[in-house]
Design an enzyme around this catalytic site. Structure first.
Site, short mmCIF file in Angstrom:
data_model
loop_
_atom_site.label_atom_id
_atom_site.label_comp_id
_atom_site.label_asym_id
_atom_site.label_seq_id
_atom_site.Cartn_x
_atom_site.Cartn_y
_atom_site.Cartn_z
N SER A 144 0.86 -1.19 0.00
CA SER A 144 0.00 0.00 0.00
C SER A 144 0.90 1.23 0.00
CB SER A 144 -0.85 -0.01 1.27
OG SER A 144 -1.51 1.22 1.45
N TYR A 157 -2.36 -0.92 10.75
CA TYR A 157 -2.38 -1.27 9.33
C TYR A 157 -1.05 -0.91 8.66
CZ TYR A 157 -3.91 -1.22 4.40
OH TYR A 157 -4.04 -1.44 3.05
N1 LIG Z 1 -8.76 -0.51 -1.44
C1 LIG Z 1 -7.73 0.29 -1.35
O1 LIG Z 1 -7.84 1.52 -1.48
C2 LIG Z 1 -6.35 -0.27 -1.09
C3 LIG Z 1 -5.26 0.61 -1.16
C4 LIG Z 1 -3.98 0.10 -0.95
C5 LIG Z 1 -3.81 -1.23 -0.68
N2 LIG Z 1 -4.89 -2.06 -0.61
C6 LIG Z 1 -4.61 -3.48 -0.34
O2 LIG Z 1 -5.20 -4.25 -1.38
C7 LIG Z 1 -5.61 -5.53 -0.88
C8 LIG Z 1 -7.08 -5.76 -1.18
O3 LIG Z 1 -7.83 -4.70 -0.62
P1 LIG Z 1 -9.35 -4.45 -0.96
O4 LIG Z 1 -9.60 -3.03 -0.66
O5 LIG Z 1 -9.67 -5.03 -2.29
O6 LIG Z 1 -10.03 -5.33 0.20
P2 LIG Z 1 -11.53 -5.86 0.37
O7 LIG Z 1 -11.82 -5.73 1.82
O8 LIG Z 1 -12.44 -5.23 -0.62
O9 LIG Z 1 -11.39 -7.41 0.00
C9 LIG Z 1 -10.58 -8.22 0.79
C10 LIG Z 1 -10.90 -9.67 0.52
O10 LIG Z 1 -10.07 -10.44 1.40
C11 LIG Z 1 -10.87 -11.42 2.04
N3 LIG Z 1 -10.27 -11.78 3.33
C12 LIG Z 1 -10.26 -11.06 4.47
N4 LIG Z 1 -9.65 -11.75 5.45
C13 LIG Z 1 -9.29 -12.94 4.92
C14 LIG Z 1 -8.64 -14.08 5.45
N5 LIG Z 1 -8.27 -14.16 6.72
N6 LIG Z 1 -8.41 -15.14 4.61
C15 LIG Z 1 -8.80 -15.08 3.31
N7 LIG Z 1 -9.44 -14.03 2.77
C16 LIG Z 1 -9.68 -12.97 3.57
C17 LIG Z 1 -12.25 -10.80 2.18
O11 LIG Z 1 -13.26 -11.78 2.35
C18 LIG Z 1 -12.36 -10.04 0.85
O12 LIG Z 1 -12.90 -10.85 -0.17
C19 LIG Z 1 -5.28 -5.50 0.62
O13 LIG Z 1 -4.00 -6.10 0.81
C20 LIG Z 1 -5.22 -4.03 0.95
O14 LIG Z 1 -4.40 -3.76 2.06
C21 LIG Z 1 -6.16 -1.61 -0.80
#
Ligand SMILES: NC(=O)c1ccc[n+]([C@@H]2O[C@H](COP(=O)([O-])OP(=O)(O)OC[C@H]3O[C@@H](n4cnc5c(N)ncnc54)[C@H](O)[C@@H]3O)[C@@H](O)[C@H]2O)c1
Length: 259
Positions: A144, A157
């Site tokens: 991130s 986080y």
């Molecule tokens: N959305 C953003 O703006 C953003 C920005 C930077 C980084 N990220 C990173 O991108 C990645 C995805 O983020 P997102 O926003 O798409 O998340 P999200 O919350 O939309 O989706 C996360 C998915 O992970 C699954 N999950 C959660 N805990 C789990 C576990 N213990 N085992 C298996 N699956 C599990 C959930 O069921 C869900 O389907 C993460 O690593 C997040 O830190 C997101």
């Protein structure tokens, strides 16, 4: 032009929703056989059904990445049903915000590390021997902008996302001689369904969305596809001399000076 991941086997954790589902869709469209590994069974099965209906190969594995036995079972199911994994995208994470250091309990700290760091480590531990035996592979760890910068009240986080870069660089050095590449992909703000749900809780969702978008020099947030394409680049042989790298995909946010 042939598909960019033709015949490759890819595991994508957290692929039932958000960025992970966009990565799974794109990888499958580019010819990969995809394991959708997630705790969200309903959405995961729906995605697999969608991919199969499009003539693509995919399986769902009900997986809690914090549980090493669950991860090992998922990787074994992938090997049995799709083949030895060539690509692992460590995407699943907990993304809680709004906590300052002294607000966070020991349990919350441990839960965040159990998923965001231990979970990634469990998946790497399970696939690395298979990639060694196969003569190579590509691992993409989703970090991130919080991997490099501290946004107040995003504890722990940001600490877990800094650890993602440390794990990535360590594995890249140790497994480079095995032709296993390990890179991090570090997004800025991405418009996932969960982001829209959070904005819907506010008085003026569109104003919040625009205000967050305006922080980026590109004056908008990313779509999930705009993260999936850089993941595809890191997964494919197009990035064959890249390892230990952290690819920041943030609309220019991290190079902007703030006072
Ligand atoms: N959305 C953003 O703006 C953003 C920005 C930077 C980084 N990220 C990173 O991108 C990645 C995805 O983020 P997102 O926003 O798409 O998340 P999200 O919350 O939309 O989706 C996360 C998915 O992970 C699954 N999950 C959660 N805990 C789990 C576990 N213990 N085992 C298996 N699956 C599990 C959930 O069921 C869900 O389907 C993460 O690593 C997040 O830190 C997101």
């Amino acid at each position: 032009m042939s598909a960019r991941l033709q015949g490759k086997v890819a595991i994508v954790t957290g692929a039932s929703d958000g960025i992970g589902s966009a990565i799974a869709r794109l990888f499958a469209a580019e010819g990969a056989k995809v394991c959708v590994a997630d705790i969200d069974v309903e959405r995961g099965l729906a995605l697999v059904e969608e991919l199969r209906a499009a003539g693509q190969q995919a399986i769902f594995a009900n997986t809690d990445i914090a549980d090493e036995a669950s991860v090992n079972a998922m990787v074994e199911a992938t090997r049995e049903q799709l083949g030895s994994p060539d690509i692992l995208v460590n995407n699943a994470a907990l993304t809680p915000m709004g906590k300052s250091v002294l607000d966070v309990s020991r349990e919350q700290w441990q839960k965040n590390f159990a998923v965001n760091v231990d979970g990634m480590w469990h998946c790497c531990r399970a696939v690395l021997p298979m990639m060694q035996a196969a003569g190579g592979g590509s691992i993409i760890n989703i970090g991130s902008v919080h991997s490099f910068k501290i946004v107040p009240d995003s504890f722990p986080y940001a600490v877990t996302k800094h650890a993602v870069v440390g794990l990535t660089r360590t594995l890249a050095v140790e497994f480079g001689p095995d032709n296993i590449r390990v890179n991090a992909l570090c997004p800025g703000m991405v418009e996932t369904p969960n982001a829209f749900k959070a904005w819907e809780q506010t008085e003026d969702p569109e104003a919040i969305r625009k205000a967050i978008g305006d922080v980026h020099p590109l004056r908008r947030n990313a779509s999930t596809e705009e993260i999936a394409y850089p993941a595809l680049f890191l997964a494919s042989s197009e990035s064959s001399f890249m390892t230990g790298h952290s690819l920041v995909v943030d609309g220019g946010r991290s190079v902007l000076y703030h006072d």
